[in-house]
Design a protein around this motif. Structure first.
Motif: not given
Length: 148
Positions: A49-68
């Protein structure tokens, strides 16, 4: 456009993984089912669960900074700030069960002790608060993503 779709997919996959493992914790964290195998499994589920939460955070940050839409668009949305506040609340809620599951595992390994009924019920409440917060966060995200 492809990057946006890939980032969205990864974010959703990480979120669904997190939900599955949190739901598993909620299902197993019951005093009537508590035994040594469940204590060990709860600790493993919490780790995933903790690893998945970190993945949610990381992918969310990628969407924030790299997203359209870009950072400027996101931070201009009031509901984005509500979502981030709820995410912080969710993270804070997760600390208690994680510490408890680790303590239970340590006690089991040290002297074979299982947690008491009251402690199991109290810990399950923390897990359930987290589980009920996730759909609220998702709903807020859907509304702000559409500029509401």
């Amino acid at each position: 456009m492809t990057l946006e779709a890939v980032l969205s997919c990864l974010h959703l996959l990480a979120l669904l993984t997190m939900v599955v493992f949190l739901s598993s914790q909620a299902a197993l964290c019951r005093s009537e089912w508590m035994n040594a195998a469940v204590v060990q499994r709860l600790a493993r589920l919490d780790l995933v669960y903790a690893f998945a939460a970190v993945a949610v955070l990381a992918t969310g940050l990628m969407r924030l900074f790299l997203g359209a839409k870009g950072v400027t668009w996101y931070v201009s949305q009031p509901l984005f700030h509500l979502k981030m506040t709820l995410v912080v609340v969710g993270v804070l809620l997760s600390f208690k069960p994680t510490a408890v599951f680790r303590r239970w595992l340590r006690q089991l390994r040290d002297n074979g002790a299982l947690p008491g009924d009251a402690e199991v019920r109290a810990t399950r409440k923390w897990v359930m608060w987290q589980a009920h917060l996730i759909p609220v966060i998702a709903a807020v995200a859907v509304f702000y993503a559409r500029g509401w």
